[in-house]
Motif scaffolding. Structure first.
Motif, PDB file in Angstrom:
ATOM      1  N   THR A 116       0.833  -1.207   0.000  1.00  0.00           N
ATOM      2  CA  THR A 116       0.000   0.000   0.000  1.00  0.00           C
ATOM      3  C   THR A 116       0.866   1.254   0.000  1.00  0.00           C
ATOM      4  OG1 THR A 116      -1.774  -1.145   1.189  1.00  0.00           O
ATOM      5  CG2 THR A 116      -1.817   1.267   1.212  1.00  0.00           C
ATOM      6  N   LEU A 117       1.871   1.274   0.861  1.00  0.00           N
ATOM      7  CA  LEU A 117       2.760   2.437   0.940  1.00  0.00           C
ATOM      8  C   LEU A 117       3.554   2.590  -0.355  1.00  0.00           C
ATOM      9  CD1 LEU A 117       3.909   4.793   2.494  1.00  0.00           C
ATOM     10  CD2 LEU A 117       5.534   3.217   3.599  1.00  0.00           C
ATOM     11  N   ILE A 118       3.998   1.486  -0.936  1.00  0.00           N
ATOM     12  CA  ILE A 118       4.730   1.543  -2.204  1.00  0.00           C
ATOM     13  C   ILE A 118       3.869   2.165  -3.297  1.00  0.00           C
ATOM     14  CG2 ILE A 118       5.647   0.112  -4.091  1.00  0.00           C
ATOM     15  CD1 ILE A 118       6.737  -1.782  -1.932  1.00  0.00           C
ATOM     16  N   PHE A 119       2.605   1.772  -3.357  1.00  0.00           N
ATOM     17  CA  PHE A 119       1.700   2.314  -4.372  1.00  0.00           C
ATOM     18  C   PHE A 119       1.419   3.799  -4.134  1.00  0.00           C
ATOM     19  CE2 PHE A 119      -0.050  -2.181  -5.133  1.00  0.00           C
ATOM     20  CZ  PHE A 119       0.761  -2.345  -6.245  1.00  0.00           C
ATOM     21  N   ILE A 120       1.282   4.194  -2.872  1.00  0.00           N
ATOM     22  CA  ILE A 120       1.066   5.617  -2.560  1.00  0.00           C
ATOM     23  C   ILE A 120       2.266   6.447  -2.998  1.00  0.00           C
ATOM     24  CG2 ILE A 120       0.860   7.288  -0.665  1.00  0.00           C
ATOM     25  CD1 ILE A 120      -0.825   5.176   0.823  1.00  0.00           C
ATOM     26  N   LEU A 121       3.456   5.944  -2.706  1.00  0.00           N
ATOM     27  CA  LEU A 121       4.677   6.672  -3.068  1.00  0.00           C
ATOM     28  C   LEU A 121       4.863   6.711  -4.587  1.00  0.00           C
ATOM     29  CD1 LEU A 121       7.046   5.329  -0.270  1.00  0.00           C
ATOM     30  CD2 LEU A 121       6.211   7.683  -0.513  1.00  0.00           C
ATOM     31  N   LEU A 122       4.503   5.640  -5.283  1.00  0.00           N
ATOM     32  CA  LEU A 122       4.569   5.639  -6.743  1.00  0.00           C
ATOM     33  C   LEU A 122       3.634   6.694  -7.326  1.00  0.00           C
ATOM     34  CD1 LEU A 122       4.726   1.871  -7.814  1.00  0.00           C
ATOM     35  CD2 LEU A 122       6.400   3.651  -8.345  1.00  0.00           C
ATOM     36  N   PHE A 123       2.433   6.773  -6.790  1.00  0.00           N
ATOM     37  CA  PHE A 123       1.468   7.770  -7.252  1.00  0.00           C
ATOM     38  C   PHE A 123       2.007   9.185  -7.021  1.00  0.00           C
ATOM     39  CE2 PHE A 123      -2.101  10.642  -6.768  1.00  0.00           C
ATOM     40  CZ  PHE A 123      -2.954  10.278  -7.813  1.00  0.00           C
ATOM     41  N   ALA A 124       2.525   9.431  -5.818  1.00  0.00           N
ATOM     42  CA  ALA A 124       3.034  10.765  -5.485  1.00  0.00           C
ATOM     43  C   ALA A 124       4.245  11.135  -6.343  1.00  0.00           C
ATOM     44  CB  ALA A 124       3.396  10.827  -4.001  1.00  0.00           C
ATOM     45  N   SER A 125       5.124  10.167  -6.594  1.00  0.00           N
ATOM     46  CA  SER A 125       6.313  10.467  -7.411  1.00  0.00           C
ATOM     47  C   SER A 125       5.911  10.794  -8.844  1.00  0.00           C
ATOM     48  CB  SER A 125       7.300   9.305  -7.378  1.00  0.00           C
ATOM     49  OG  SER A 125       6.743   8.136  -7.952  1.00  0.00           O
ATOM     50  N   GLY A 126       4.913  10.074  -9.383  1.00  0.00           N
ATOM     51  CA  GLY A 126       4.422  10.385 -10.717  1.00  0.00           C
ATOM     52  C   GLY A 126       3.799  11.773 -10.790  1.00  0.00           C
ATOM     53  N   PHE A 127       3.063  12.142  -9.753  1.00  0.00           N
ATOM     54  CA  PHE A 127       2.372  13.438  -9.719  1.00  0.00           C
ATOM     55  C   PHE A 127       3.365  14.596  -9.675  1.00  0.00           C
ATOM     56  CE2 PHE A 127       0.247  17.013  -7.740  1.00  0.00           C
ATOM     57  CZ  PHE A 127      -1.004  17.021  -8.353  1.00  0.00           C
ATOM     58  N   PHE A 128       4.367  14.508  -8.816  1.00  0.00           N
ATOM     59  CA  PHE A 128       5.268  15.644  -8.597  1.00  0.00           C
ATOM     60  C   PHE A 128       6.442  15.702  -9.577  1.00  0.00           C
ATOM     61  CE2 PHE A 128       3.419  15.342  -4.215  1.00  0.00           C
ATOM     62  CZ  PHE A 128       2.798  16.584  -4.232  1.00  0.00           C
ATOM     63  N   THR A 129       6.762  14.591 -10.218  1.00  0.00           N
ATOM     64  CA  THR A 129       7.866  14.602 -11.183  1.00  0.00           C
ATOM     65  C   THR A 129       7.428  15.148 -12.538  1.00  0.00           C
ATOM     66  OG1 THR A 129       8.805  12.643 -10.109  1.00  0.00           O
ATOM     67  CG2 THR A 129       9.660  13.192 -12.279  1.00  0.00           C
ATOM     68  N   THR A 130       6.163  14.996 -12.878  1.00  0.00           N
ATOM     69  CA  THR A 130       5.642  15.306 -14.212  1.00  0.00           C
ATOM     70  C   THR A 130       5.903  16.721 -14.720  1.00  0.00           C
ATOM     71  OG1 THR A 130       3.942  13.609 -14.044  1.00  0.00           O
ATOM     72  CG2 THR A 130       3.514  15.409 -15.575  1.00  0.00           C
ATOM     73  N   PRO A 131       5.714  17.783 -13.909  1.00  0.00           N
ATOM     74  CA  PRO A 131       5.905  19.139 -14.445  1.00  0.00           C
ATOM     75  C   PRO A 131       7.285  19.398 -15.036  1.00  0.00           C
ATOM     76  CG  PRO A 131       4.684  19.239 -12.391  1.00  0.00           C
ATOM     77  CD  PRO A 131       5.129  17.815 -12.549  1.00  0.00           C
ATOM     78  N   LEU A 132       8.318  18.722 -14.544  1.00  0.00           N
ATOM     79  CA  LEU A 132       9.648  18.878 -15.137  1.00  0.00           C
ATOM     80  C   LEU A 132       9.629  18.530 -16.619  1.00  0.00           C
ATOM     81  CD1 LEU A 132      12.301  17.437 -12.624  1.00  0.00           C
ATOM     82  CD2 LEU A 132      12.222  19.751 -13.559  1.00  0.00           C
ATOM     83  N   ASN A 133       8.901  17.498 -16.968  1.00  0.00           N
ATOM     84  CA  ASN A 133       8.818  17.041 -18.349  1.00  0.00           C
ATOM     85  C   ASN A 133       7.877  17.914 -19.164  1.00  0.00           C
ATOM     86  OD1 ASN A 133       9.181  15.230 -20.591  1.00  0.00           O
ATOM     87  ND2 ASN A 133       7.214  14.316 -20.084  1.00  0.00           N
ATOM     88  N   THR A 134       6.667  18.103 -18.677  1.00  0.00           N
ATOM     89  CA  THR A 134       5.647  18.845 -19.426  1.00  0.00           C
ATOM     90  C   THR A 134       6.094  20.262 -19.747  1.00  0.00           C
ATOM     91  OG1 THR A 134       3.858  17.551 -18.441  1.00  0.00           O
ATOM     92  CG2 THR A 134       3.277  19.696 -19.358  1.00  0.00           C
ATOM     93  N   LEU A 135       6.567  20.978 -18.743  1.00  0.00           N
ATOM     94  CA  LEU A 135       6.912  22.389 -18.941  1.00  0.00           C
ATOM     95  C   LEU A 135       8.178  22.563 -19.765  1.00  0.00           C
ATOM     96  CD1 LEU A 135       5.926  23.731 -15.419  1.00  0.00           C
ATOM     97  CD2 LEU A 135       4.770  24.157 -17.600  1.00  0.00           C
ATOM     98  N   ALA A 136       9.103  21.617 -19.689  1.00  0.00           N
ATOM     99  CA  ALA A 136      10.322  21.724 -20.494  1.00  0.00           C
ATOM    100  C   ALA A 136       9.997  21.731 -21.979  1.00  0.00           C
ATOM    101  CB  ALA A 136      11.270  20.565 -20.166  1.00  0.00           C
ATOM    102  N   TRP A 137       9.054  20.879 -22.400  1.00  0.00           N
ATOM    103  CA  TRP A 137       8.707  20.822 -23.822  1.00  0.00           C
ATOM    104  C   TRP A 137       7.952  22.061 -24.267  1.00  0.00           C
ATOM    105  CZ3 TRP A 137      11.236  17.959 -26.963  1.00  0.00           C
ATOM    106  CH2 TRP A 137      11.771  16.735 -26.537  1.00  0.00           C
TER     107      TRP A 137
END
Length: 464
Positions: free
Chosen positions: A338-359
């Motif tokens: 459960t904790l692994i899945f929560i952390l995976l979700f959070a990492s996907g959410f907060f890492t994304t803007p680096l990619n989206t905004l760079a393009w």
């Protein structure tokens, strides 16, 4: 219809470059996103599974794969700038970048299928086959992604509209990635059963067909309407010089390289993490669903916060928050699903803007190059980011392969503690280090929204 498009393009070509406040239709925003969705369905499928396919199905050693990935990227280093120059010199009735959506769609799909096909050529023959097919796929990657990314600046030069356009595109991209990566393993199992080679080949055929359809839909829905005034032609040396005099681009590309290495190390080893560390290969679907589902949700908020805080600030704050998730994954027991899945979700959410905004910001670097040097070279600037992205993928894949080999990884067997720790590190600690490096570099990015508007005003005055 085609004649009207040609007339419109010719009329645009006779106008000076202007800062436009016009809004795009949602059909065009959606259509533009489909072009990048088409590319990423394939690109991220390859990133996530080709290493696994080569080691566990193709039987190629990790060291050999590491060399393969580096060689392909060296060839990309040669081909990407060439493709950028070709794009800048392309002139058709459909524009410069748009026709490549039509021309490249079928070769792109074909070489994807060939990469996930294992022939019976013997050990050396199979390695040679892997080199040939992956090199050809890499070339079609360039012929697809460089034109698609240059379309951002050719569709609009409104900075907020570019953010909306890029965000819409990234939402569709992450839907494509989410479906592509999360469904790959279940599809391969359903289609091939115990025969993983057949399963992955049929999965690649399905993805290739979807990619071709999406490319064609994008071709028929987007228009190139932003064209600089006609000016004297520049030689290749002058055109390439815009890369080295473009401080925003150099900083953006460096930050993005660090992000791409970290992100793709995690992406390419997530299947190993669930297969060997968690000992639940069936959870690959859930893990990727949460990670990329979070990325999709994150993109919905990016335009709002970018308009209020500025794109650079959004990148820094969200990426910094993602570091806590990578640290959490490093120390979470494998039994705490459960904790692994929560952390995976959070990492996907907060890492994304680096990619989206760079393009989205790379289109601003095209305008900066024209303002700074007088040369507008969309293709060359975009090709530099395309190469940076693929270099990040290659370095990530090579690092992952070498790191696995060094720590005693043997495919399809029970792993040692050392190899399990290596897989865990590549899903948490290592990506976190590269994300931190990306944050540090992007802090020096000099263009904000105020400076960009001032630059565009000066560029218009020069064009008058």
């Amino acid at each position: 219809m085609i004649e009207r498009e040609r007339t419109a393009i010719e009329e645009n070509s006779n106008k000076k470059l202007s800062y436009s406040n016009s809004r795009l239709s949602w059909i065009e925003r959606f259509g533009y996103g489909l072009g990048d969705m088409s590319y990423n369905i394939i690109f991220q499928f390859v990133n996530a599974y080709l290493l696994f396919y080569y080691t566990d199905i193709g039987g190629i050693s990790p060291g050999m794969i590491a060399t393969l990935f580096i060689v392909v990227r060296v060839l990309d280093a040669i081909f990407d700038p060439i493709m950028g120059v070709i794009l800048d010199k392309t002139n058709t009735r459909w524009g410069k970048a748009r026709p490549y959506l039509l021309w490249v769609s079928i070769p792109f799909g074909l070489f994807t299928v060939l990469c996930f096909t294992t022939p019976n050529f013997g050990a050396n023959g199979n390695i040679a086959y892997a080199y040939i097919t992956y090199i050809l796929l890499g070339m079609t990657f360039s012929m697809q992604t460089i034109p698609v990314n240059s379309l951002t600046g050719r569709i609009t030069n409104n900075i907020q509209e570019r953010t909306i356009l890029t965000t819409t595109r990234m939402i569709l991209v992450y839907i494509g990635i989410l479906l592509s990566i999360s469904c790959a393993t279940p599809l391969a199992t359903a289609l091939g059963g115990e025969n993983q080679a057949v399963g992955f080949q049929l999965t690649a055929i399905i993805y290739a067909a979807v990619s071709i359809v999406l490319n064609l839909m994008s071709f028929f829905t987007v228009r190139e309407r932003v064209a600089p005034k006609k000016s004297k032609k520049h030689g290749i040396k002058k055109t390439l010089s815009v890369l080295f005099k473009n401080k925003p681009l150099l900083i953006l590309a460096s930050s993005f390289l660090a992000f791409a290495i970290g992100f793709n190390i995690k992406l390419s080893t997530m299947v190993y993490y669930f297969t060997y560390n968690i000992d639940r290969k069936d959870l690959v679907f859930m893990g990727t669903l949460l990670f990329f589902g979070a990325a999709l949700i994150s993109n919905l908020f990016i335009p709002y916060f970018s308009e209020r805080w500025g794109r650079k600030n959004v990148m820094i704050v969200t990426a910094a928050l993602s570091l806590f998730t990578y640290a959490g994954l490093q120390f979470t027991p494998y039994s705490s699903l459960t904790l692994i899945f929560i952390l995976l979700f959070a990492s996907g959410f907060f890492t994304t803007p680096l990619n989206t905004l760079a393009w989205g910001m790379v289109a601003d670097c095209v305008d900066y190059a024209e303002w700074k040097t007088g040369v507008r070279a969309d293709g060359v600037v975009i090709s530099s980011m395309s190469f940076t992205n693929k270099l990040g993928v290659a370095l990530a894949g090579s690092f992952a392969a070498l790191y696995l080999g060094k720590n005693g990884y043997v495919a399809n067997t029970e792993q040692t503690i050392t190899s399990l720790d290596a897989i865990k590190n590549m899903n948490a600690l290592v990506p976190g280090v590269f994300i931190l490096l990306s944050i540090i570099i992007i802090c020096f990015y000099p263009l904000n929204e105020k400076k960009y508007k001032k630059m565009m005003k000066e560029l218009n005055q020069k064009s008058s």
